[in-house]
Design an enzyme around this catalytic site. Sequence first.
Site, PDB file in Angstrom:
ATOM      1  N   VAL A 110       0.868  -1.174   0.000  1.00 50.02           N
ATOM      2  CA  VAL A 110       0.000   0.000   0.000  1.00 50.02           C
ATOM      3  C   VAL A 110       0.905   1.223   0.000  1.00 50.02           C
ATOM      4  O   VAL A 110       1.767   1.375   0.862  1.00 50.02           O
ATOM      5  CB  VAL A 110      -0.929   0.011   1.233  1.00 50.02           C
ATOM      6  N   HIS A 145       2.475  -0.077   3.854  1.00 47.08           N
ATOM      7  CA  HIS A 145       2.097  -1.421   4.314  1.00 47.08           C
ATOM      8  C   HIS A 145       2.510  -2.442   3.268  1.00 47.08           C
ATOM      9  O   HIS A 145       2.134  -2.325   2.107  1.00 47.08           O
ATOM     10  CB  HIS A 145       0.594  -1.517   4.561  1.00 47.08           C
ATOM     11  N   HIS A 161      -4.764  -7.871   2.155  1.00 44.39           N
ATOM     12  CA  HIS A 161      -4.725  -7.314   0.790  1.00 44.39           C
ATOM     13  C   HIS A 161      -4.671  -8.462  -0.226  1.00 44.39           C
ATOM     14  O   HIS A 161      -3.711  -8.605  -0.980  1.00 44.39           O
ATOM     15  CB  HIS A 161      -3.491  -6.409   0.638  1.00 44.39           C
ATOM     16  N   ASP A 173      -5.613  -5.741  -7.039  1.00 39.57           N
ATOM     17  CA  ASP A 173      -6.232  -4.409  -7.015  1.00 39.57           C
ATOM     18  C   ASP A 173      -7.689  -4.589  -6.611  1.00 39.57           C
ATOM     19  O   ASP A 173      -8.254  -5.682  -6.738  1.00 39.57           O
ATOM     20  CB  ASP A 173      -6.130  -3.753  -8.395  1.00 39.57           C
ATOM     21  N   GLY A 232      -9.760  -2.196  -1.493  1.00 42.96           N
ATOM     22  CA  GLY A 232     -10.523  -1.222  -0.723  1.00 42.96           C
ATOM     23  C   GLY A 232     -12.014  -1.323  -0.974  1.00 42.96           C
ATOM     24  O   GLY A 232     -12.807  -1.414  -0.042  1.00 42.96           O
ATOM     25  N   TYR A 258      -7.321   5.888   6.318  1.00 43.26           N
ATOM     26  CA  TYR A 258      -5.996   5.290   6.136  1.00 43.26           C
ATOM     27  C   TYR A 258      -5.159   5.386   7.411  1.00 43.26           C
ATOM     28  O   TYR A 258      -4.385   4.481   7.725  1.00 43.26           O
ATOM     29  CB  TYR A 258      -5.280   5.946   4.954  1.00 43.26           C
TER      30      TYR A 258
END
Length: 336
Positions: free
Chosen positions: A131, A139, A180, A184, A187, A222
Amino acid sequence: MKTNYQPPCTITPEIVNRVAEISEAIGRLSVITDQAKALRLRRVNRIRTIRGSLAIEGNTLSEAQITAILEGKRVIAPPREVREVKNALAAYDRFDTWKPEAEKDLLEAHRILMSGLIDEAGLYRHGGVGVMEGQQVIHMAPAAKRVPRLMGDLFSWLAVTDTHPLIASSIFHYEFEFIHPFADGNGRVGRLWQSLILSRWNPLFAHIPVESMVFEHQVEYYEALQESTRKADSSPFISFMLRMILDTVTTSTPEVTPEATPEVRLLSVLAGEMTRQQLKESLGLKDDEHFRKAYLLPALESGLIEMTIPDKPRSSKQKYRLTDKGRKRMTQHGKG
């Protein structure tokens, strides 16, 4: 897959109190939202939800443009951004068919959301991912080979936990973003899945635009993720998300929700002539770029406010005031 995995989380008195406040507020909302108004709100809030979640990821389309896409009208905009909106509309059409604890459903959600945008739509990533904040990695996600096991553990925990859904959904959201799992789209999937978990607790959450509130506080979003990672404890993120949920629920009345656009919120705090900084502080916002794009520019472009020194837009003495159109808008909403 069976697991004894327990996400690290400290349930603070603040978290407990927020859960009680949200439960009370959602109860009041259930009583006052009749069926006719609910149908109207459902469409408005779905559009706000999609705009908020995609805007966090950099999509610039307005609520009006998203509405036009929903109605099948042609919109002049970057093709990728139009595709993101169409994908999101398709995903939310499937929302009611998905089960929060079903990993295959989350993979399908990702496939729909990211179709035509990345090659690995609907598949866990095969490479490393971090990130970024500007040029800095804030991250570094776990190695790709660990993702299936970590996600399996997380879904197994979600299936059996007796943690209150308001807390459990926030824990899942944080853990998901930490892992994650996708190349992509992490989020938007994480926020979607928190809404899905909440909607199984109370159906109203399928139509309450929490993502829109998160968009307005995306710097804090964030920061809360980073703080939870630093502490190896999701409680800072839980506290933040519960505050967003409470703020959204308490403003999602049938009378308020359709009008609660950023421009109208800006008008509601604009008294006399005010500088950008004064407006931003009155709205409780930190991110200058977000304030400019989501609040100031739309209000200027709509003719609701005007500059006091229009010939020198960048003047250090620049202030903003309501136009006649802005005053009429506020009068229509009972504010003037």
